[in-house]
Write an enzyme that holds these catalytic residues in place. Structure first.
Site, PDB file in Angstrom:
ATOM      1  N   SER B 138       0.799  -1.225   0.000  1.00 58.77           N
ATOM      2  CA  SER B 138       0.000   0.000   0.000  1.00 58.77           C
ATOM      3  C   SER B 138       0.832   1.275   0.000  1.00 58.77           C
ATOM      4  O   SER B 138       0.341   2.331  -0.396  1.00 58.77           O
ATOM      5  CB  SER B 138      -0.902   0.040   1.238  1.00 58.77           C
ATOM      6  OG  SER B 138      -1.702  -1.094   1.305  1.00 58.77           O
ATOM      7  N   GLU B 357     -10.638   5.673   3.277  1.00 59.59           N
ATOM      8  CA  GLU B 357     -10.112   4.332   2.996  1.00 59.59           C
ATOM      9  C   GLU B 357     -10.903   3.256   3.736  1.00 59.59           C
ATOM     10  O   GLU B 357     -11.134   3.359   4.938  1.00 59.59           O
ATOM     11  CB  GLU B 357      -8.646   4.216   3.441  1.00 59.59           C
ATOM     12  CG  GLU B 357      -8.059   2.869   3.038  1.00 59.59           C
ATOM     13  CD  GLU B 357      -6.886   2.381   3.894  1.00 59.59           C
ATOM     14  OE1 GLU B 357      -6.146   1.523   3.405  1.00 59.59           O
ATOM     15  OE2 GLU B 357      -6.724   2.829   5.038  1.00 59.59           O
TER      16      GLU B 357
END
Ligand SMILES: [Zn+2]
Lengths: 257, 540
Positions: B138, B357
């Protein structure tokens, strides 16, 4: 799926098997430990009702090893001093126990939160963890009378094809001796040492200092050599799922029940 | 290039980005204008503006410049606001399975369902590789989305000139993010995540670190602290641009608390060795600020008077959506956090930038637990739906993922077959078969599975000796805790390298089409909202 008490006991037994990589026991850890067949140590009367002590158990017979149970109020930990692996439960919020796996040699910890335990299908029983997985078992055996230590009772009987003899301490609410016989194979857990509170505190506070990683974060840390080992070789879980050895083979039967 | 002038004016650690040498703008885009010479640049090897020479940056910029000349084209700067949604680990197979799951939860067949953002008019495929890995994590992927620059794995919004974990290697190579530009432009900004706010994805919006794990100072080696690197949590509070981040909602409380304090929910000690209580610093820094740590407090916040809201709802990551109702202290949903964040951010006439997110889709997949991954994906869809309702038409909304997972949808299940269930095919007449489809050894299998992970083998359970697979007839495979089978045994399932999807609506959305590099998404946002120019204008 809720883990039955018998299942918890099986898990302790499963962890015991040789070849387990990250179980509390590994085969190597046992080799150096000699079996002792003495009678169990009796807890001092001052420990009656205490929630702050440790018990060191010696395993003898078909398998050998040492396992320490550490108790500090709602916290119970199992620690194998031979391989430095520990499993540390905290039931302060009983519905949401927290779980930490300790690797003393690497001075590392893996912390498991509620969601992590659920994804691993771990539904633990507090009475079983706190009783060396003997709480339910005791209810299945016949009471045979008072035992050799003060405030102790003897239980005996068969449960799921295994013959058990249990010397139970009423003051510690733990076994002082637990003998199993299955197909002629005898194993015996025996309390060999009562550990004082300060020794428990010392171990727990040392573990508190170890570098910790959330179980959920292991997958994103493949470059950390310790965690990479965890990713690539898998771990022994308290679960029917994902119990396999370093070759990726499911670990075979040999249930204790 | 305009960004250069902005960067030059900064008096913070990022001033090291300031550049000498390159007098012309080096911008291959159609709209760039020449920048000023830098006077005092002290950055890396070449002393040049990365926005002019970084291949990732310039290539993405060029792609947008070309796309902006197509027939359907909003002019630069048409978007007043930007909302960026990221599903961590939300690959295309996750979207398909979650869409079916959501539809089936409503009693429908499922396949025809659309997640909220699947109704957006524009979509594309995104190439996620990082500058040093075919399959990324990520950190570099979110850095690419936020800054326009691909970097190496483990590195957060610092260019790939840096070496992971070496503090000094990253100094002077920090890259400006869309959120930072928005703050400089006078816009309001927000970061919302179900992961820790210090976790790589949210961290890449507001911080710069050569190691994603430097979330608190106690996670950093002394050498890095001595060399002047700062932990990620402190960068959120010490954020130097504009009037500071307006909304920060997520997990990771312990990273903001000193080790001398214990957590209100768990009784565990904080992780800060520097003694700083960053939650207290938030409320003292912002007189219009509030700090909350549970759902009740969160819902009680008066958003008309609170203009800086910090919410830290867990010691570490927030709960999975499937477990949220069981949380001791109570946690808001991703949709609730998105809704309140917009209430705060919309009050600024200059617009806003919000990143949301769904951080735990990734974790459930790593654990090989599809049900939780799908439920968190549906929670993201709900959050997007809230944003679609609340945001005005001058808002660009992007929905994408940072990377995929090795998650598959297998076999030939009949239409409407439970997505978490065993595969039941169709018979000769095309109707649902009477029995489950079986493998070559006569054993049933689930539609959902993983190419690797902890779901290999089922321990001591009955096993078919030919297939070495468990008899799934004996399992409740639709249980939320069920772990799908995996082909290759690994303690943790891995990310996957195939493309992820991006969906867009609002001004500038037409730029999102075809197959694009991940760093191009920054340029889409920068073009649509003209962030760099607005940032420059607001400084003058
Ligand atoms: Zn991941």
């Amino acid at each position: 799926m809720t883990l039955s008490p018998a299942h918890t006991w099986r898990n302790l037994a499963t962890l015991f098997k040789a070849g387990a990589l990250f179980g509390l026991f590994s085969a190597n850890a046992f080799a150096a430990v000699a079996a002792k067949a003495d009678s169990p140590i009796c807890p001092a009367a001052t420990l009656n009702g205490s929630q702050h002590f440790g018990v060191q158990y010696q395993l003898s017979g078909a398998q050998h090893g040492t396992l320490q149970l550490l108790r500090r109020q709602a916290q119970t930990a199992y620690f194998n001093p031979g391989n430095g692996v520990g499993e540390w439960w905290n039931f302060s919020v009983a519905e949401h126990p927290s779980f930490i796996r300790v690797f003393a040699k690497q001075q590392r910890r893996i912390d498991y939160y509620m969601g992590d335990l659920r994804t691993l299908n771990i539904h633990v029983s507090q009475p079983e963890i706190e009783s060396f997985a003997a709480a339910h078992l005791r209810s299945q055996l016949r009471h045979k009378g008072a035992g050799s230590c003060a405030d102790s009772q003897v239980y005996e009987g068969d449960y799921q094809q295994v013959h058990y003899r249990l010397l139970w301490s009423d003051s510690l609410q733990l076994p002082l001796q637990l003998t199993t016989e299955h197909k002629g194979q005898i194993k015996q857990w025996q309390a060999s040492k009562i550990m004082p509170a300060r020794e428990v505190d010392m171990l727990l506070s040392r573990w508190q200092q170890f570098a910790d990683t959330d179980y959920a974060d292991i997958g994103d840390n493949e470059t950390d050599p310790f965690l990479a080992q965890m990713i690539n070789q898998g771990f022994i879980e308290h679960s029917e799922h994902a119990v396999y050895n370093s070759n990726g083979q499911p670990m075979s039967g040999q249930h204790i029940h | 290039m305009k960004l250069k002038a902005i960067v030059l004016a900064m008096t913070t650690a990022l001033a090291a980005l300031a550049l000498t040498g390159c007098g012309d703008d080096g911008d291959t885009g159609a709209t760039g204008t020449a920048g000023q010479n830098g006077a005092d640049g002290q950055n890396g090897a070449d002393g040049r503006d990365y926005t002019a020479v970084n291949q990732w940056y310039t290539a993405g910029q060029a792609t947008v410049a070309n796309a902006s000349e197509t027939s359907v084209s909003d002019p630069k700067g048409r978007a007043k606001n930007i909302i960026l949604f990221v599903g961590d680990g939300m690959g295309v197979s996750t979207l398909t399975a979650a869409r079916i799951y959501q539809g089936q939860q409503r009693g429908e067949s499922g396949e025809e369902n659309r997640l909220s953002f699947e109704t957006f008019p524009y979509s594309g495929l995104v190439k996620t590789y990082s500058s040093n890995q075919q399959t990324p994590d990520s950190a570099p992927t979110m850095s690419a989305i936020m800054s326009g620059v691909k970097t190496k794995d483990g590195i957060v919004s610092v260019s790939d000139d840096a070496v992971r974990g070496t503090c000094t290697s990253g100094q002077g190579h920090e890259v400006m993010t869309a959120l930072e530009l928005a703050e400089i432009a006078g816009m309001s900004t927000g970061v919302v995540s179900t992961a820790r706010l210090t976790h790589a994805t949210p961290a890449a919006t507001y911080s710069h670190s050569v190691e994603r794990n430097w979330e608190a100072d106690s996670n950093m080696p002394q050498a890095a602290l001595d060399a002047g690197c700062h932990d990620i949590a402190s960068q959120l509070i010490d954020f130097p641009y504009g009037n500071g981040i307006e909304v920060a909602l997520g997990g990771g409380r312990s990273y903001f608390m000193p080790s001398s304090e214990t957590d209100p929910e768990y009784g565990r000690a904080g992780r800060r060795n520097d003694g700083r209580d960053l939650t207290a610093e938030w409320t003292s820094k912002y007189t219009d600020g509030a700090y909350v740590w549970n759902r009740e407090q969160f819902l009680a916040v008066d958003t008309s008077s609170t203009h800086h809201l910090l919410g830290l709802f867990e010691n570490s990551h927030m709960q999975y959506e499937a477990d949220r109702a069981d949380d001791g202290a109570g946690e808001p949903s991703l949709a609730e956090m998105t809704s309140r964040a917009l209430d705060v951010l919309k009050q600024n006439d200059k617009g806003y930038f919000l990143m949301v997110e769904a951080g735990r889709i990734d974790h459930a997949h790593h654990a090989g637990n599809a049900s939780r991954a799908l439920q968190d994906t549906v929670a993201l869809s709900e959050a997007v739906r809230v944003a679609m309702e609340k945001a005005d038409s001058d808002t660009l909304i992007l929905v994408t993922a940072d990377h995929s997972h090795v998650f598959t949808i297998a076999g030939y299940p009949v239409r409407g077959n439970p997505i978490l269930g065993l595969v039941r095919g169709v018979d000769g007449s095309g109707e649902a078969a009477a029995t489950y489809t079986t493998d070559s050894n006569g054993m049933p299998y689930t539609t959902l599975g993983y190419a690797n992970g902890p779901g290999f083998g089922f321990g001591n359970d009955p096993m078919n000796t030919d297939s070495y697979r468990p008899d799934l007839n004996l399992y409740d495979v639709t249980d939320v805790d069920y772990r799908q089978e995996a082909t290759v045994p690994m303690g943790s399932e891995t990310h996957a390298g195939e493309d992820v999807a991006v969906y867009a609506r609002g001004p500038g959305a037409q730029l999102v089409t075809g197959s694009v590099e991940q760093n191009m998404l920054f340029h889409v946002m920068n073009y649509a909202a003209d962030l760099a120019a607005r940032a420059e204008a607001n400084q003058n």
